[in-house]
Design a protein around this motif. Structure first.
Motif, PDB file in Angstrom:
ATOM      1  N   VAL A 270       0.885  -1.067  -0.174  1.00  0.00           N
ATOM      2  CA  VAL A 270       0.118  -0.122  -0.125  1.00  0.00           C
ATOM      3  C   VAL A 270       0.743   1.202  -0.092  1.00  0.00           C
ATOM      4  N   GLN A 271       0.418   2.366  -0.748  1.00  0.00           N
ATOM      5  CA  GLN A 271       1.160   3.414  -0.852  1.00  0.00           C
ATOM      6  C   GLN A 271       0.251   4.716  -1.147  1.00  0.00           C
ATOM      7  N   CYS A 272       0.800   5.863  -0.934  1.00  0.00           N
ATOM      8  CA  CYS A 272       0.046   7.105  -1.107  1.00  0.00           C
ATOM      9  C   CYS A 272       1.044   7.993  -2.064  1.00  0.00           C
ATOM     10  N   GLY A 273       0.303   8.869  -3.019  1.00  0.00           N
ATOM     11  CA  GLY A 273       0.940   9.924  -3.681  1.00  0.00           C
ATOM     12  C   GLY A 273       0.101  10.838  -4.031  1.00  0.00           C
ATOM     13  N   GLY A 274       0.527  12.179  -4.022  1.00  0.00           N
ATOM     14  CA  GLY A 274      -0.452  13.159  -4.386  1.00  0.00           C
ATOM     15  C   GLY A 274      -1.162  13.352  -3.227  1.00  0.00           C
TER      16      GLY A 274
ATOM     17  N   SER B 169       4.937   1.358   3.901  1.00  0.00           N
ATOM     18  CA  SER B 169       6.150   1.678   3.799  1.00  0.00           C
ATOM     19  C   SER B 169       6.344   3.359   4.167  1.00  0.00           C
ATOM     20  N   GLU B 170       7.269   4.027   3.342  1.00  0.00           N
ATOM     21  CA  GLU B 170       7.335   5.469   3.131  1.00  0.00           C
ATOM     22  C   GLU B 170       7.584   5.990   4.637  1.00  0.00           C
ATOM     23  N   VAL B 171       8.966   5.873   4.772  1.00  0.00           N
ATOM     24  CA  VAL B 171       9.720   6.132   6.195  1.00  0.00           C
ATOM     25  C   VAL B 171       9.420   7.400   6.666  1.00  0.00           C
TER      26      VAL B 171
ATOM     27  N   PRO C  94      11.705   4.917   0.812  1.00  0.00           N
ATOM     28  CA  PRO C  94      11.459   6.418   0.884  1.00  0.00           C
ATOM     29  C   PRO C  94      10.125   6.542   0.495  1.00  0.00           C
ATOM     30  N   ALA C  95       9.622   7.673   0.782  1.00  0.00           N
ATOM     31  CA  ALA C  95       7.772   7.994   0.176  1.00  0.00           C
ATOM     32  C   ALA C  95       7.626   8.107  -0.981  1.00  0.00           C
ATOM     33  N   SER C  96       8.991   8.502  -1.939  1.00  0.00           N
ATOM     34  CA  SER C  96       8.928   8.670  -3.464  1.00  0.00           C
ATOM     35  C   SER C  96       8.268   7.484  -4.074  1.00  0.00           C
ATOM     36  N   ASP C  97       7.158   8.001  -4.868  1.00  0.00           N
ATOM     37  CA  ASP C  97       6.115   6.841  -5.324  1.00  0.00           C
ATOM     38  C   ASP C  97       6.858   5.665  -6.061  1.00  0.00           C
ATOM     39  N   PHE C  98       7.620   6.134  -6.948  1.00  0.00           N
ATOM     40  CA  PHE C  98       8.508   5.298  -7.816  1.00  0.00           C
ATOM     41  C   PHE C  98       9.692   4.351  -7.034  1.00  0.00           C
TER      42      PHE C  98
END
Ligand code: CA
Length: 527
Positions: free
Chosen positions: A290-294, A324-326, A420-424
């Motif tokens: 799972v991830q978020c972006g924008g 994820s996304e420290v 990292p939180a960076s999407d890619f």
């Protein structure tokens, strides 16, 4: 999580809708798509002192200078100056706090007995020899160095045009191109991250049991290191089909020879992949990242809680969910460390936070570099507010394990995979961890898609879902307007995940053929 969204009937035009998440909150966010004008009286008697755009915060009480601004029941910062009730509270009025100290945090105090099991859910997947299951049947072409990327792209084009139509059970062919492999300090301690990422990408469950590595022949990263150990044994057993091809092989006379050899290598693998069929796999074989972006201010009250609800269902069904996304977890670490399954897992979680603190510091940055201009425009004041809304994606379960960047999943359940939180970059590392499907939430909108796994995109607000009807898979904005509850959208998402995993449905980015590049996390020196 509870939220109230009824401040009904303003005296002009459309009904005023605000969301206040926690009883302690002294701010609420405006839901109305066009925002609300100054002078508008809310049901609790608050009169707006400013125009407040959609997604932005309103003070529901007078907040003294230096007093906490509270959202999600937590201080997201302190008031830079006195904020009168009814004012718009933007990022200039909120002073960010220091991140929670990592020492003396309670660990594993809320791990509890775990969520109740949920039986009877399955999907149609491709079973792999190592016990994992794929949601897609893809030929992956691993590369050991950027020097071969142009050749790999050429090869993929030729395979798509000339070979793939003859192997209809194969979904796709993908070159795993990247910027690593040579001109790097390959023995630096941090080089372990890009190297194990490439090794584990080649083992992603959606690539079946086939391995094909294209190298140059003089690079620092030995192509043989990218062949999983079990496949090395297989070729030593006398298979006349070595998994590595180097372009500098002296038997090649020019480009045509190379391409012929690579096409043959690809076709032998396509023939085997084409024989595979989907079979019923228990939901416990899901590995969902799972991830978020924008993100916007709605992400933390609509899309992310719905994802958290679905995450709990997957974990209860025995599956794996990675969050994820420290930099978006760091400011909520005091809420997560107590959920660690045990002391060891808790300490690993804090170790990943400390590593990232030092990494940012070495680059002269800190976590305040995280919110983007788009996040702020969407109403997020700072990284604390963003983090509180982001960790909700992890649901409510205990944290079963912690992975370093690029490490492969080794335990089922809820897993923190440090990225990292960076999407890619996050997407690439989650693929390396063994993800077979990703769920991605967005408020501002991004056309993001990944090359090796389907990405299900969830919109935090309905205007985005309507504007991007063909790019968004599920609208969680209905939670803000009260049309649906978090459990409704969470269950809908769970069913959608099973459908997409089974190949019964395609995710929007997949249908449109949108694939972002794989981007390695590469904290070691370039030479
Ligand atoms: Ca992200």
């Amino acid at each position: 999580m509870s939220h109230e969204n009824d401040f009904p009937e303003g005296h002009c035009g459309e009904r005023a809708i605000l969301i206040r998440i926690h009883d302690r909150d002294n701010v609420a966010i405006v839901v109305n798509a066009g925002g609300l004008p100054a002078g508008r009286r809310l049901e609790d008697g608050t009169v707006l002192a400013d125009d407040v755009p959609s997604g932005h915060k309103v003070a529901l009480a007078d907040i003294d200078e230096g007093a906490p601004v509270i959202r999600y029941g937590e201080a997201i910062g302190r008031a830079v100056k006195a904020i009168p009730r009814g004012s718009r509270v933007d990022e200039s009025l909120v002073r960010s706090p220091s991140p929670p100290a990592l020492k003396d945090l309670p660990i594993a105090t809320q791990s509890g007995p775990g969520l109740p099991p949920l039986a009877g859910y399955s999907f149609e997947g491709y079973r792999n020899v190592d016990g994992t299951a794929g949601t897609r049947n893809i030929l992956g072409i691993t590369t050991s160095v950027q020097c071969v990327a142009g050749v790999a792209d050429h090869l993929v084009r030729r395979i798509r045009e000339e070979l793939l139509p003859r192997y209809p059970n194969v979904d796709d062919v993908v070159a795993l191109n990247h910027g690593y492999g040579c001109g790097v300090a390959i023995d630096a301690p941090a080089a372990v991250i890009p190297i194990r990422t490439l090794q584990n990408l080649a083992r992603n469950p959606n690539l079946g049991d086939e391995v094909m590595v294209i190298g140059l022949g003089c690079e620092k990263l030995d192509p043989e290191r990218l062949v999983p150990p079990d496949r090395v044994r297989a070729s030593a057993d006398g298979r006349s089909d070595p998994p590595v091809l180097c372009l500098q092989d002296e038997t090649f006379r020019g480009f045509g020879d190379m391409v012929r050899a690579m096409m043959g290598m690809a076709e032998r693998r396509l023939a085997r992949l084409d024989l595979r069929r989907r079979e019923t796999c228990p939901a416990s074989d899901l590995v969902v990242g799972v991830q978020c972006g924008g993100s916007d201010a709605f992400s933390g009250v609509t899309a992310n809680p719905a994802v958290g609800y679905a995450a709990d269902l997957i974990v209860r069904a025995g599956g794996t969910v990675m969050f994820s996304e420290v930099t978006e977890v760091r400011d909520a670490i005091h809420l997560l460390a107590p959920r660690a399954a045990d002391e060891t897992v808790g300490r690993a979680l804090l170790r990943e936070m400390a590593w990232y603190d030092r990494y940012l510091e070495s680059g002269g940055a800190d976590r305040s570099a995280n919110p983007t201009p788009g996040n702020k425009k969407g109403g997020l004041a700072n990284v604390v507010e963003k983090a509180l809304g982001s960790v909700i994606k992890s649901g409510s379960g205990r944290i079963a394990d912690v992975l370093g960047p690029g490490e492969r999943v080794r335990r089922k359940g809820l897993v923190f995979a440090a990225t990292p939180a960076s999407d890619f970059v996050c997407g690439t590392l989650q693929l390396a961890a063994g993800m077979n499907l990703q769920v991605f939430t967005t408020g501002r909108g991004t056309p993001y898609g990944l090359p090796l796994a389907p990405v299900v995109k969830v919109s935090s607000n309905t205007p985005l879902a309507e504007r991007w009807r063909d790019l968004i898979d599920l609208d969680a904005g209905r939670i803000a307007t009260g049309e649906a509850g978090i459990p409704d959208v969470g269950r809908e998402l769970f069913r959608l995940i099973l459908d997409v995993a089974s190949g019964r449905r395609q995710a929007a980015a997949e249908r449109l053929g949108l694939r972002n590049d794989l981007v390695l996390f590469h904290p070691a020196p370039v030479t």
